[in-house]
Write an enzyme that holds these catalytic residues in place. Structure first.
Site, PDB file in Angstrom:
ATOM      1  N   ALA A 125      21.240  -4.463 -48.792  1.00 15.87           N
ATOM      2  CA  ALA A 125      21.484  -5.393 -49.900  1.00 15.87           C
ATOM      3  C   ALA A 125      21.808  -4.707 -51.215  1.00 15.87           C
ATOM      4  O   ALA A 125      22.345  -5.348 -52.126  1.00 15.87           O
ATOM      5  CB  ALA A 125      20.270  -6.304 -50.087  1.00 15.87           C
TER       6      ALA A 125
ATOM      7  N   GLY B 102      27.416  -1.525 -52.050  1.00 19.46           N
ATOM      8  CA  GLY B 102      28.577  -2.111 -52.709  1.00 19.46           C
ATOM      9  C   GLY B 102      28.893  -3.507 -52.217  1.00 19.46           C
ATOM     10  O   GLY B 102      29.206  -4.405 -53.005  1.00 19.46           O
TER      11      GLY B 102
ATOM     12  N   GLY C 268      26.618  -5.247 -50.265  1.00 21.44           N
ATOM     13  CA  GLY C 268      25.345  -5.958 -50.235  1.00 21.44           C
ATOM     14  C   GLY C 268      24.978  -6.660 -51.521  1.00 21.44           C
ATOM     15  O   GLY C 268      24.438  -7.772 -51.500  1.00 21.44           O
TER      16      GLY C 268
ATOM     17  N   ASP D  80      16.802  -2.738 -48.328  1.00 20.56           N
ATOM     18  CA  ASP D  80      17.581  -1.504 -48.400  1.00 20.56           C
ATOM     19  C   ASP D  80      16.626  -0.335 -48.503  1.00 20.56           C
ATOM     20  O   ASP D  80      15.419  -0.511 -48.739  1.00 20.56           O
ATOM     21  CB  ASP D  80      18.546  -1.518 -49.591  1.00 20.56           C
TER      22      ASP D  80
ATOM     23  N   ARG E  34      33.944   3.534 -47.092  1.00 24.64           N
ATOM     24  CA  ARG E  34      35.131   4.378 -46.914  1.00 24.64           C
ATOM     25  C   ARG E  34      35.521   5.019 -48.235  1.00 24.64           C
ATOM     26  O   ARG E  34      35.353   4.449 -49.300  1.00 24.64           O
ATOM     27  CB  ARG E  34      36.304   3.542 -46.409  1.00 24.64           C
TER      28      ARG E  34
ATOM     29  N   ARG F 137      37.996   4.333 -40.541  1.00 19.19           N
ATOM     30  CA  ARG F 137      36.723   3.715 -40.157  1.00 19.19           C
ATOM     31  C   ARG F 137      35.988   4.575 -39.136  1.00 19.19           C
ATOM     32  O   ARG F 137      34.758   4.606 -39.105  1.00 19.19           O
ATOM     33  CB  ARG F 137      36.964   2.304 -39.616  1.00 19.19           C
TER      34      ARG F 137
ATOM     35  N   SER G 208      28.913  -3.467 -40.767  1.00 21.52           N
ATOM     36  CA  SER G 208      28.972  -2.007 -40.869  1.00 21.52           C
ATOM     37  C   SER G 208      30.110  -1.444 -40.024  1.00 21.52           C
ATOM     38  O   SER G 208      30.211  -1.721 -38.830  1.00 21.52           O
ATOM     39  CB  SER G 208      27.649  -1.392 -40.411  1.00 21.52           C
TER      40      SER G 208
ATOM     41  N   HIS H 164      38.956  -4.658 -35.684  1.00 22.80           N
ATOM     42  CA  HIS H 164      38.793  -4.624 -37.141  1.00 22.80           C
ATOM     43  C   HIS H 164      39.144  -3.246 -37.703  1.00 22.80           C
ATOM     44  O   HIS H 164      38.448  -2.706 -38.549  1.00 22.80           O
ATOM     45  CB  HIS H 164      37.352  -5.006 -37.500  1.00 22.80           C
TER      46      HIS H 164
ATOM     47  N   MET I 270      35.182  -8.070 -49.233  1.00 24.34           N
ATOM     48  CA  MET I 270      34.372  -8.056 -48.017  1.00 24.34           C
ATOM     49  C   MET I 270      33.129  -8.912 -48.189  1.00 24.34           C
ATOM     50  O   MET I 270      32.722  -9.625 -47.261  1.00 24.34           O
ATOM     51  CB  MET I 270      33.982  -6.616 -47.664  1.00 24.34           C
TER      52      MET I 270
END
EC number: 1.1.1.37
Length: 354
Positions: free
Chosen positions: A50, A53, A55, A75, A122, A128, A159, A218, A269
Protein backbone atom coordinates in the site's frame (compact mmCIF):
# COMPACT_ATOMS: atom_id res chain seq x y z
CA UNK A 1 -11.68 11.47 36.61
CA UNK A 2 -14.04 9.01 34.92
CA UNK A 3 -14.63 11.54 32.14
CA UNK A 4 -10.91 11.70 31.41
CA UNK A 5 -10.74 7.92 31.29
CA UNK A 6 -13.59 7.79 28.80
CA UNK A 7 -11.92 10.47 26.69
CA UNK A 8 -8.62 8.62 26.70
CA UNK A 9 -10.40 5.46 25.64
CA UNK A 10 -12.10 7.24 22.77
CA UNK A 11 -8.78 8.72 21.65
CA UNK A 12 -7.12 5.31 21.80
CA UNK A 13 -9.98 3.76 19.85
CA UNK A 14 -9.96 6.20 16.96
CA UNK A 15 -6.17 6.30 16.69
CA UNK A 16 -5.64 2.54 16.92
CA UNK A 17 -5.18 2.26 13.17
CA UNK A 18 -2.05 4.41 13.29
CA UNK A 19 -0.05 2.02 15.49
CA UNK A 20 -2.04 -1.24 15.56
CA UNK A 21 0.95 -3.18 16.81
CA UNK A 22 0.78 -1.26 20.09
CA UNK A 23 -2.80 -2.28 20.93
CA UNK A 24 -2.98 -4.38 24.06
CA UNK A 25 -4.15 -7.89 23.29
CA UNK A 26 -6.67 -7.80 26.16
CA UNK A 27 -7.90 -4.32 25.34
CA UNK A 28 -11.62 -3.70 24.89
CA UNK A 29 -10.68 -1.23 22.17
CA UNK A 30 -9.07 -3.79 19.91
CA UNK A 31 -9.17 -3.49 16.17
CA UNK A 32 -12.38 -5.49 15.82
CA UNK A 33 -14.22 -2.84 17.88
CA UNK A 34 -12.91 0.14 15.92
CA UNK A 35 -15.77 0.88 13.56
CA UNK A 36 -17.02 4.18 12.27
CA UNK A 37 -20.67 4.74 13.12
CA UNK A 38 -23.14 5.05 10.30
CA UNK A 39 -21.02 3.33 7.67
CA UNK A 40 -22.79 1.15 5.14
CA UNK A 41 -22.15 -2.60 5.28
CA UNK A 42 -19.66 -3.64 2.67
CA UNK A 43 -16.62 -5.77 1.97
CA UNK A 44 -13.26 -6.15 3.66
CA UNK A 45 -10.37 -5.31 1.36
CA UNK A 46 -6.60 -5.58 1.90
CA UNK A 47 -3.95 -3.87 -0.21
CA UNK A 48 -0.51 -5.51 0.04
CA UNK A 49 2.10 -2.99 -1.01
CA UNK A 50 0.00 0.00 0.00
CA UNK A 51 2.93 2.39 0.43
CA UNK A 52 4.33 1.92 -3.07
CA UNK A 53 3.85 3.97 -6.19
CA UNK A 54 0.71 2.11 -7.22
CA UNK A 55 -0.36 1.26 -3.69
CA UNK A 56 -0.71 4.81 -2.39
CA UNK A 57 -3.01 5.96 -5.19
CA UNK A 58 -4.88 2.67 -5.06
CA UNK A 59 -5.41 3.10 -1.31
CA UNK A 60 -6.90 6.52 -1.97
CA UNK A 61 -9.24 5.18 -4.65
CA UNK A 62 -10.39 2.18 -2.60
CA UNK A 63 -11.09 4.44 0.39
CA UNK A 64 -13.52 6.25 -1.94
CA UNK A 65 -15.33 3.05 -2.95
CA UNK A 66 -18.72 2.81 -1.20
CA UNK A 67 -18.61 -1.00 -1.38
CA UNK A 68 -15.60 -1.11 0.98
CA UNK A 69 -16.38 -1.20 4.70
CA UNK A 70 -12.91 -2.08 6.01
CA UNK A 71 -9.64 -1.28 4.23
CA UNK A 72 -6.41 -2.89 5.44
CA UNK A 73 -3.20 -1.26 4.19
CA UNK A 74 -0.06 -3.40 4.46
CA UNK A 75 3.55 -2.76 3.52
CA UNK A 76 7.04 -3.41 4.82
CA UNK A 77 7.77 0.34 5.01
CA UNK A 78 5.77 3.55 5.43
CA UNK A 79 2.41 1.87 5.99
CA UNK A 80 1.55 4.00 9.07
CA UNK A 81 2.03 7.23 7.13
CA UNK A 82 -0.14 6.18 4.20
CA UNK A 83 -2.75 4.86 6.62
CA UNK A 84 -2.87 8.09 8.62
CA UNK A 85 -3.16 10.15 5.45
CA UNK A 86 -5.91 8.08 3.82
CA UNK A 87 -7.82 7.65 7.09
CA UNK A 88 -8.59 11.38 7.21
CA UNK A 89 -10.85 11.09 4.16
CA UNK A 90 -14.49 11.42 5.20
CA UNK A 91 -15.75 8.32 3.41
CA UNK A 92 -17.36 5.23 4.90
CA UNK A 93 -14.49 2.73 4.83
CA UNK A 94 -12.60 2.24 8.08
CA UNK A 95 -8.83 2.11 7.49
CA UNK A 96 -6.26 0.03 9.38
CA UNK A 97 -2.52 -0.02 8.77
CA UNK A 98 -0.10 -2.94 9.13
CA UNK A 99 3.69 -2.75 9.02
CA UNK A 100 6.13 -5.56 8.34
CA UNK A 101 6.04 -9.33 8.09
CA UNK A 102 4.92 -9.83 11.69
CA UNK A 103 1.65 -8.04 10.95
CA UNK A 104 0.88 -9.71 7.61
CA UNK A 105 -1.44 -12.28 9.16
CA UNK A 106 -3.43 -9.60 10.99
CA UNK A 107 -3.68 -7.63 7.76
CA UNK A 108 -5.13 -10.61 5.88
CA UNK A 109 -7.42 -12.30 8.38
CA UNK A 110 -11.05 -12.18 7.31
CA UNK A 111 -10.56 -10.32 4.04
CA UNK A 112 -12.99 -10.70 1.13
CA UNK A 113 -10.68 -9.20 -1.51
CA UNK A 114 -6.87 -8.99 -1.50
CA UNK A 115 -5.16 -6.66 -3.98
CA UNK A 116 -1.41 -7.17 -4.48
CA UNK A 117 0.57 -4.36 -6.14
CA UNK A 118 3.69 -5.12 -4.05
CA UNK A 119 7.09 -5.27 -5.73
CA UNK A 120 9.71 -3.10 -7.35
CA UNK A 121 8.65 -0.86 -10.26
CA UNK A 122 9.99 -0.86 -13.78
CA UNK A 123 12.85 1.49 -14.62
CA UNK A 124 14.15 2.66 -18.00
CA UNK A 125 15.58 -0.25 -19.96
CA UNK A 126 13.88 -2.87 -17.79
CA UNK A 127 11.36 -5.37 -19.09
CA UNK A 128 8.72 -6.96 -16.90
CA UNK A 129 10.81 -10.12 -16.87
CA UNK A 130 13.71 -8.17 -15.35
CA UNK A 131 11.49 -7.76 -12.31
CA UNK A 132 10.99 -11.49 -11.93
CA UNK A 133 13.77 -12.42 -9.52
CA UNK A 134 12.70 -9.91 -6.87
CA UNK A 135 8.96 -9.78 -7.36
CA UNK A 136 8.56 -13.55 -7.60
CA UNK A 137 9.77 -13.97 -4.03
CA UNK A 138 7.55 -11.16 -2.78
CA UNK A 139 4.46 -12.66 -4.40
CA UNK A 140 5.29 -16.10 -3.00
CA UNK A 141 5.51 -14.79 0.56
CA UNK A 142 2.33 -12.73 0.35
CA UNK A 143 0.32 -15.55 -1.23
CA UNK A 144 1.46 -17.92 1.51
CA UNK A 145 -0.11 -15.44 3.92
CA UNK A 146 -3.32 -15.35 1.89
CA UNK A 147 -3.51 -19.15 1.85
CA UNK A 148 -3.17 -19.25 5.62
CA UNK A 149 -5.34 -16.33 6.70
CA UNK A 150 -8.03 -15.75 4.06
CA UNK A 151 -8.07 -18.76 1.72
CA UNK A 152 -11.53 -17.89 0.41
CA UNK A 153 -10.65 -14.33 -0.59
CA UNK A 154 -10.58 -13.20 -4.20
CA UNK A 155 -7.02 -12.20 -5.13
CA UNK A 156 -6.28 -9.40 -7.62
CA UNK A 157 -2.62 -9.77 -8.63
CA UNK A 158 -0.90 -6.69 -10.06
CA UNK A 159 2.77 -7.41 -9.30
CA UNK A 160 4.76 -7.80 -12.52
CA UNK A 161 5.46 -9.86 -14.49
CA UNK A 162 1.80 -10.89 -14.22
CA UNK A 163 2.34 -13.59 -16.86
CA UNK A 164 4.60 -15.33 -14.32
CA UNK A 165 3.35 -14.13 -10.94
CA UNK A 166 -0.17 -15.50 -11.45
CA UNK A 167 1.23 -19.02 -12.05
CA UNK A 168 3.44 -18.52 -8.98
CA UNK A 169 0.40 -17.67 -6.87
CA UNK A 170 -1.49 -20.66 -8.25
CA UNK A 171 1.35 -23.02 -7.30
CA UNK A 172 1.53 -21.54 -3.79
CA UNK A 173 -2.20 -22.06 -3.31
CA UNK A 174 -2.00 -25.60 -4.71
CA UNK A 175 0.73 -26.47 -2.20
CA UNK A 176 -1.43 -25.08 0.60
CA UNK A 177 -4.51 -26.96 -0.62
CA UNK A 178 -6.49 -23.74 -1.06
CA UNK A 179 -6.34 -23.17 -4.82
CA UNK A 180 -9.57 -22.00 -6.44
CA UNK A 181 -8.83 -20.92 -10.02
CA UNK A 182 -11.93 -18.72 -10.08
CA UNK A 183 -10.54 -16.56 -7.28
CA UNK A 184 -7.06 -15.84 -8.66
CA UNK A 185 -7.26 -12.93 -11.10
CA UNK A 186 -4.34 -11.26 -12.86
CA UNK A 187 -5.13 -7.58 -13.40
CA UNK A 188 -4.80 -6.61 -17.07
CA UNK A 189 -7.32 -3.77 -16.92
CA UNK A 190 -4.72 -1.14 -17.79
CA UNK A 191 -4.21 -2.76 -21.19
CA UNK A 192 -7.95 -2.40 -21.81
CA UNK A 193 -7.97 1.19 -20.55
CA UNK A 194 -5.10 2.08 -22.88
CA UNK A 195 -6.79 0.33 -25.79
CA UNK A 196 -10.04 2.18 -25.16
CA UNK A 197 -8.19 5.50 -24.88
CA UNK A 198 -5.99 5.11 -27.96
CA UNK A 199 -8.81 3.75 -30.14
CA UNK A 200 -11.07 6.59 -29.02
CA UNK A 201 -8.38 9.08 -30.08
CA UNK A 202 -8.27 7.56 -33.57
CA UNK A 203 -12.06 7.42 -33.89
CA UNK A 204 -12.72 10.81 -32.30
CA UNK A 205 -14.89 9.31 -29.56
CA UNK A 206 -15.17 9.51 -25.78
CA UNK A 207 -13.09 6.61 -24.35
CA UNK A 208 -16.01 5.72 -22.09
CA UNK A 209 -18.02 4.87 -25.20
CA UNK A 210 -15.38 2.44 -26.50
CA UNK A 211 -14.82 -1.20 -25.55
CA UNK A 212 -11.77 -3.06 -26.87
CA UNK A 213 -11.24 -6.68 -25.80
CA UNK A 214 -7.57 -7.24 -24.95
CA UNK A 215 -6.52 -10.87 -24.65
CA UNK A 216 -3.38 -12.92 -24.14
CA UNK A 217 -1.18 -11.65 -21.33
CA UNK A 218 0.21 -8.51 -19.76
CA UNK A 219 3.57 -7.85 -21.41
CA UNK A 220 4.73 -6.83 -24.87
CA UNK A 221 3.54 -9.05 -27.71
CA UNK A 222 1.39 -11.09 -25.30
CA UNK A 223 -0.95 -8.07 -25.13
CA UNK A 224 -3.32 -8.60 -28.06
CA UNK A 225 -6.06 -6.02 -28.68
CA UNK A 226 -8.88 -7.46 -30.77
CA UNK A 227 -9.59 -4.41 -32.90
CA UNK A 228 -11.97 -6.39 -35.10
CA UNK A 229 -14.28 -6.67 -32.07
CA UNK A 230 -14.25 -3.01 -31.03
CA UNK A 231 -17.54 -1.56 -29.83
CA UNK A 232 -18.98 0.48 -31.39
CA UNK A 233 -18.15 -1.52 -34.55
CA UNK A 234 -15.37 0.28 -36.43
CA UNK A 235 -12.98 -0.32 -39.29
CA UNK A 236 -9.30 0.58 -39.31
CA UNK A 237 -6.67 0.87 -42.02
CA UNK A 238 -3.70 -1.53 -41.84
CA UNK A 239 -1.56 1.42 -40.72
CA UNK A 240 -3.98 2.26 -37.91
CA UNK A 241 -4.10 -1.37 -36.78
CA UNK A 242 -0.30 -1.53 -36.65
CA UNK A 243 -0.05 1.80 -34.82
CA UNK A 244 -2.74 0.97 -32.27
CA UNK A 245 -1.47 -2.55 -31.58
CA UNK A 246 2.11 -1.39 -31.06
CA UNK A 247 1.11 1.52 -28.86
CA UNK A 248 -1.15 -0.62 -26.68
CA UNK A 249 1.57 -3.27 -26.33
CA UNK A 250 4.20 -0.68 -25.41
CA UNK A 251 2.08 1.66 -23.31
CA UNK A 252 4.00 0.83 -20.15
CA UNK A 253 7.34 1.55 -21.80
CA UNK A 254 5.96 4.85 -23.11
CA UNK A 255 5.28 5.99 -19.54
CA UNK A 256 8.56 4.66 -18.11
CA UNK A 257 10.53 6.57 -20.74
CA UNK A 258 8.44 9.72 -20.34
CA UNK A 259 9.11 9.72 -16.59
CA UNK A 260 12.84 9.44 -17.33
CA UNK A 261 13.72 7.25 -14.39
CA UNK A 262 11.24 8.82 -11.98
CA UNK A 263 8.81 5.92 -12.01
CA UNK A 264 6.47 3.76 -14.04
CA UNK A 265 2.76 3.86 -14.87
CA UNK A 266 1.68 4.13 -11.24
CA UNK A 267 -1.29 6.48 -11.59
CA UNK A 268 -3.00 4.82 -14.53
CA UNK A 269 -2.29 1.39 -13.02
CA UNK A 270 -3.88 2.42 -9.72
CA UNK A 271 -6.92 3.66 -11.64
CA UNK A 272 -7.16 0.39 -13.57
CA UNK A 273 -6.68 -1.70 -10.42
CA UNK A 274 -9.40 0.24 -8.61
CA UNK A 275 -11.73 -0.19 -11.57
CA UNK A 276 -11.14 -3.94 -11.64
CA UNK A 277 -11.47 -4.23 -7.85
CA UNK A 278 -14.79 -2.40 -8.03
CA UNK A 279 -15.96 -4.92 -10.63
CA UNK A 280 -14.94 -7.78 -8.32
CA UNK A 281 -16.84 -6.21 -5.43
CA UNK A 282 -19.93 -5.74 -7.57
CA UNK A 283 -19.64 -9.39 -8.52
CA UNK A 284 -19.36 -10.35 -4.85
CA UNK A 285 -22.48 -8.30 -4.17
CA UNK A 286 -24.33 -10.35 -6.76
CA UNK A 287 -24.65 -7.78 -9.53
CA UNK A 288 -25.47 -9.28 -12.91
CA UNK A 289 -23.36 -9.07 -16.08
CA UNK A 290 -20.13 -7.79 -14.52
CA UNK A 291 -17.60 -8.47 -17.28
CA UNK A 292 -13.92 -7.49 -17.39
CA UNK A 293 -10.75 -8.83 -18.99
CA UNK A 294 -8.42 -10.73 -16.68
CA UNK A 295 -5.46 -13.14 -16.80
CA UNK A 296 -6.91 -16.34 -15.34
CA UNK A 297 -6.75 -20.11 -15.40
CA UNK A 298 -8.26 -20.90 -18.74
CA UNK A 299 -9.15 -23.54 -21.31
CA UNK A 300 -9.58 -21.00 -24.10
CA UNK A 301 -6.20 -22.04 -25.53
CA UNK A 302 -3.80 -24.87 -24.77
CA UNK A 303 -2.09 -22.62 -22.19
CA UNK A 304 -2.90 -22.97 -18.49
CA UNK A 305 -3.47 -19.21 -18.14
CA UNK A 306 -4.77 -16.67 -20.59
CA UNK A 307 -6.36 -13.22 -20.49
CA UNK A 308 -9.87 -12.96 -21.89
CA UNK A 309 -13.16 -11.47 -20.83
CA UNK A 310 -14.58 -13.08 -17.69
CA UNK A 311 -17.89 -12.72 -15.90
CA UNK A 312 -17.37 -11.86 -12.25
CA UNK A 313 -19.69 -13.09 -9.52
CA UNK A 314 -19.89 -14.19 -5.90
CA UNK A 315 -17.22 -16.86 -6.41
CA UNK A 316 -14.87 -14.85 -8.62
CA UNK A 317 -14.47 -15.49 -12.34
CA UNK A 318 -17.61 -17.55 -12.82
CA UNK A 319 -17.40 -17.69 -16.60
CA UNK A 320 -14.44 -17.39 -18.97
CA UNK A 321 -15.42 -16.23 -22.44
CA UNK A 322 -14.03 -17.56 -25.70
CA UNK A 323 -12.04 -15.36 -28.07
CA UNK A 324 -14.68 -15.00 -30.75
CA UNK A 325 -13.88 -14.54 -34.46
CA UNK A 326 -10.38 -13.26 -35.23
CA UNK A 327 -9.06 -11.70 -38.42
CA UNK A 328 -5.78 -12.77 -40.01
CA UNK A 329 -3.72 -10.09 -38.25
CA UNK A 330 -5.11 -11.18 -34.88
CA UNK A 331 -4.57 -14.88 -35.58
CA UNK A 332 -0.90 -14.20 -36.30
CA UNK A 333 -0.67 -12.05 -33.17
CA UNK A 334 -2.30 -14.80 -31.12
CA UNK A 335 0.37 -17.31 -32.10
CA UNK A 336 3.12 -14.85 -31.18
CA UNK A 337 1.42 -14.16 -27.86
CA UNK A 338 1.08 -17.85 -27.04
CA UNK A 339 4.72 -18.57 -27.83
CA UNK A 340 5.84 -15.84 -25.44
CA UNK A 341 3.26 -16.68 -22.78
CA UNK A 342 4.18 -20.35 -22.61
CA UNK A 343 7.69 -19.56 -21.42
CA UNK A 344 6.52 -16.95 -18.89
CA UNK A 345 3.96 -19.31 -17.39
CA UNK A 346 6.48 -22.13 -17.13
CA UNK A 347 8.97 -19.78 -15.50
CA UNK A 348 6.48 -19.02 -12.75
CA UNK A 349 5.56 -22.65 -12.20
CA UNK A 350 9.19 -23.74 -12.00
CA UNK A 351 9.97 -21.01 -9.46
CA UNK A 352 7.77 -22.81 -6.93
CA UNK A 353 8.35 -26.40 -8.01
CA UNK A 354 12.14 -26.23 -8.16
Amino acid sequence: MEFRGDANQRIARISAHLTPQMEAKNSVIGRENCRAKGGNPGFKVAILGAAGGIGQSLSLLMKMNPLVSLLHLYDVVNAPGVTADVSHMDTGAVVRGFLGAKQLEDALTGMDLVIIPAGIPRKPGMTRDDLFKINAGIVKTLCEGVAKCCPNAIVNLISNPVNSTVPIAAEVFKKAGTYDPKKLLGVTTLDVARANTFVAEVLGLDPREVDVPVVGGHAGVTILPLLSQVKPPSSFTPQEIEYLTNRIQNGGTEVVEAKAGAGSATLSMAYAAAKFADACLRGLRGDANVVECSFVASQVTELAFFATKVRLGRTGAEEVYQLGPLNEYERIGLEKAKDELAGSIQKGVEFIRK
